[in-house]
Design a protein around this motif. Structure first.
Motif, PDB file in Angstrom:
ATOM      1  N   PRO A 269       0.797  -1.334   0.013  1.00 30.49           N
ATOM      2  CA  PRO A 269       0.071   0.074   0.240  1.00 30.49           C
ATOM      3  C   PRO A 269       0.792   1.356   0.062  1.00 30.49           C
ATOM      4  CG  PRO A 269      -0.133  -1.066   2.250  1.00 30.49           C
ATOM      5  CD  PRO A 269       0.853  -2.212   1.297  1.00 30.49           C
ATOM      6  N   GLU A 270       1.892   1.008   0.314  1.00 32.59           N
ATOM      7  CA  GLU A 270       3.126   2.197   0.250  1.00 32.59           C
ATOM      8  C   GLU A 270       4.287   1.857   0.183  1.00 32.59           C
ATOM      9  OE1 GLU A 270       3.584   2.773   5.290  1.00 32.59           O
ATOM     10  OE2 GLU A 270       1.968   4.126   4.250  1.00 32.59           O
ATOM     11  N   PRO A 271       5.251   2.748  -0.380  1.00 28.74           N
ATOM     12  CA  PRO A 271       6.771   2.314  -0.507  1.00 28.74           C
ATOM     13  C   PRO A 271       7.303   1.888   0.957  1.00 28.74           C
ATOM     14  CG  PRO A 271       6.552   4.753  -0.782  1.00 28.74           C
ATOM     15  CD  PRO A 271       5.247   4.040  -0.503  1.00 28.74           C
ATOM     16  N   VAL A 272       8.233   0.941   0.685  1.00 34.98           N
ATOM     17  CA  VAL A 272       8.886   0.038   1.949  1.00 34.98           C
ATOM     18  C   VAL A 272      10.335   1.001   1.504  1.00 34.98           C
ATOM     19  CG1 VAL A 272       9.733  -1.633   2.971  1.00 34.98           C
ATOM     20  CG2 VAL A 272       7.323  -1.612   1.868  1.00 34.98           C
ATOM     21  N   ILE A 273      10.596   2.004   2.305  1.00 39.11           N
ATOM     22  CA  ILE A 273      12.096   2.759   2.169  1.00 39.11           C
ATOM     23  C   ILE A 273      12.695   2.357   3.540  1.00 39.11           C
ATOM     24  CG2 ILE A 273      13.412   4.702   1.321  1.00 39.11           C
ATOM     25  CD1 ILE A 273      10.940   5.349  -0.154  1.00 39.11           C
TER      26      ILE A 273
END
Length: 487
Positions: A269-273
């Motif tokens: 659902p959202e970037p994994v940074i």
């Protein structure tokens, strides 16, 4: 309703009409054309005007067959490559091919100006010398006068959309492949570009997948016999369209979009940074319906494609079915390579490059064509296993099943090797995932499909999946321990 998709890959392009009826989509490939890079002196280019000519020809043939039934047009292509436009929208140069050698050493030059971790934390994109960021920096370092003339930067699908509509815009999924997009701000990473002395004023506005960009220009409509139909940006990055069409019903799956490249990852659902994704060089590319694709780019069937070309140069023309059968008959798990080793990016002789890697790593050197192809396919399956393991570490959960979509699903040997190497069931299909995703995102834009879940239900209704169960996993476990030592 009928929609027209143009799907341009690294080897060929297709014009495909999709008909959506009763919860199913059927495909009709009305035109196929080669997409071959052109070498001029020391550089490798895409023939952008020829490709646009082929797009218009595909449109003409689609209109001849379906007339006014075509409701919209959408284009997807590979990532990272782009064109620069100057005054009066003149194409300043043929777009460079991502395998062109001019970016050698440029990524390292970028790190002298901006630390590597800062680039990653700003963009979330893995480091590859082919990324648009380093291609644009190559212009500044090597052709500064040409870059100074640039008034617009357009990724390849955005360029063709501009030729069709006169509208300059970028689509979200293709923009994220550049390593010039900031997923936190939802805009271009302008501060990063300034630090590298790259112009951000040339970058167009970014739109989400499913945006209606405009209608066909009158002269294009007249030339092709089309009416002034809407041109829609689907997920303009071909992998994003393919992943949208993954026919998954359950969560916690791994996808592999398999073709010249293998894109191996998960939908998040959202970037994994974070430190893990930086250390492992994973990437966060844009997806459909607010999602991101946490994945690893793996050199895919490029290895086999280049071996086939090398065999042809030696005077033996072999189709992929024959090569795969040769591989099937070779001894299993004898020699392995890292598919992503730099020596395989664009070698003059791929079989020789594979043999050299095996020799330098103290393994038996494959001699026959079947041995070389089997080495390539087994190595790909083991690289998929490595990506799977690392993703499970990052996400702290088990991924229970693997979905393979795209042209690579036709290689049944690779699909079985993937099940064996990962000890996971593999569901293969659809072959035409990219086209299905493109067409059905157009349908979403025109309110004929209501959600990504409904899109995937239509895909499931429209294709048959082939299931591969793991076999002889103990031999593959031993091979994996050996393979990891090469990474």
């Amino acid at each position: 309703m009928r929609f027209l998709a143009f799907d341009l890959g690294a080897e060929s392009g297709r014009a495909i009409v999709g008909t959506l009826r009763d919860g199913r989509v059927t495909l009709d490939e009305v035109y196929r054309f080669p997409n071959e890079p052109v070498r001029v002196l020391d550089n490798l280019y895409w023939d952008a005007l020829r490709l646009f000519h082929e797009i218009k020809k595909g449109l003409l043939l689609a209109v001849a067959r379906y007339g006014r039934d075509i409701q919209s047009i959408g284009i997807d292509t590979w990532g990272v490559d782009f064109a620069l436009l100057g005054e009066k929208d003149i194409l300043l140069s043929n777009p460079y091919h991502y395998r062109d050698s001019r970016t050698q050493g440029v990524m390292e030059e970028a790190f002298k100006r901006v630390p590597q971790d800062k680039i990653f934390y700003r963009t979330g994109i893995q480091f590859m010398p082919i990324n648009s960021l380093y291609q644009l920096l190559a212009y500044r370092l090597q052709q500064p006068s040409l870059l100074a003339q640039a008034k617009a930067f357009l990724m390849m699908p955005d360029l063709f959309n501009f030729f069709l509509t006169g509208q300059k815009a970028s689509e979200f999924t293709i923009a994220t492949t550049t390593q010039m997009y900031d997923p936190r701000s939802g805009d271009w990473a302008r501060e990063l570009l300034t630090s590298l002395e790259l112009p951000s004023s040339i970058l167009p506005e970014i739109h989400p997948p499913g945006t209606i960009l405009g209608t066909l220009l009158p002269q294009v409509a007249k030339e092709t016999g089309a009416r002034e139909v809407p041109v829609i940006a689907p997920a303009s990055h071909d992998t994003a369209s393919a992943v949208a069409a993954v026919p998954a019903q359950m969560p916690d799956y791994l996808y592999i979009s398999s073709g010249t490249w293998s894109l191996v990852g998960v939908e998040v659902p959202e970037p994994v940074i974070n430190q893990d994704t930086l250390r492992l060089n994973f990437t966060n590319e844009g997806g459909v319906a607010g999602t991101f694709r946490l994945l690893k780019n793996v050199v895919g069937l490029w290895l086999v494609q280049e071996c086939r070309r090398a065999f042809e140069r030696q005077g033996e023309i072999l189709d992929y079915t024959t090569l795969t059968q040769m591989a099937r008959e070779a001894r299993p798990l004898v020699s392995l390579v890292d598919p992503d080793h730099p020596s395989f990016l664009n070698p003059e002789d791929m079989p020789a490059a594979i043999q050299k890697f095996c020799q330098e790593t103290g393994q038996p050197v494959p001699q026959s064509k079947g041995e070389i192809i089997r080495c390539a396919l087994e190595s790909l399956a083991l690289k998929y296993r490595w990506v799977l393991d690392k993703l499970e570490e990052i996400l702290r959960k088990r991924l229970h099943v693997i979905h393979i979509v795209g042209g690579g699903t036709k290689n049944e040997l690779l699909c079985q090797f993937t099940a064996d190497a990962t000890n996971r069931p593999v569901l293969a299909g659809p072959v035409e995932a990219t086209a299905m995703g493109n067409l059905l995102i157009q349908a979403m834009a025109l309110k004929q499909v209501n959600s990504l879940a409904e899109l995937r239900e239509i895909v499931r209704n429209s294709c048959e999946l082939k299931v591969y169960e793991p076999q002889d996993t103990s031999a593959w476990e031993e091979a994996y321990r050996k393979f990891v030592g090469f990474l």
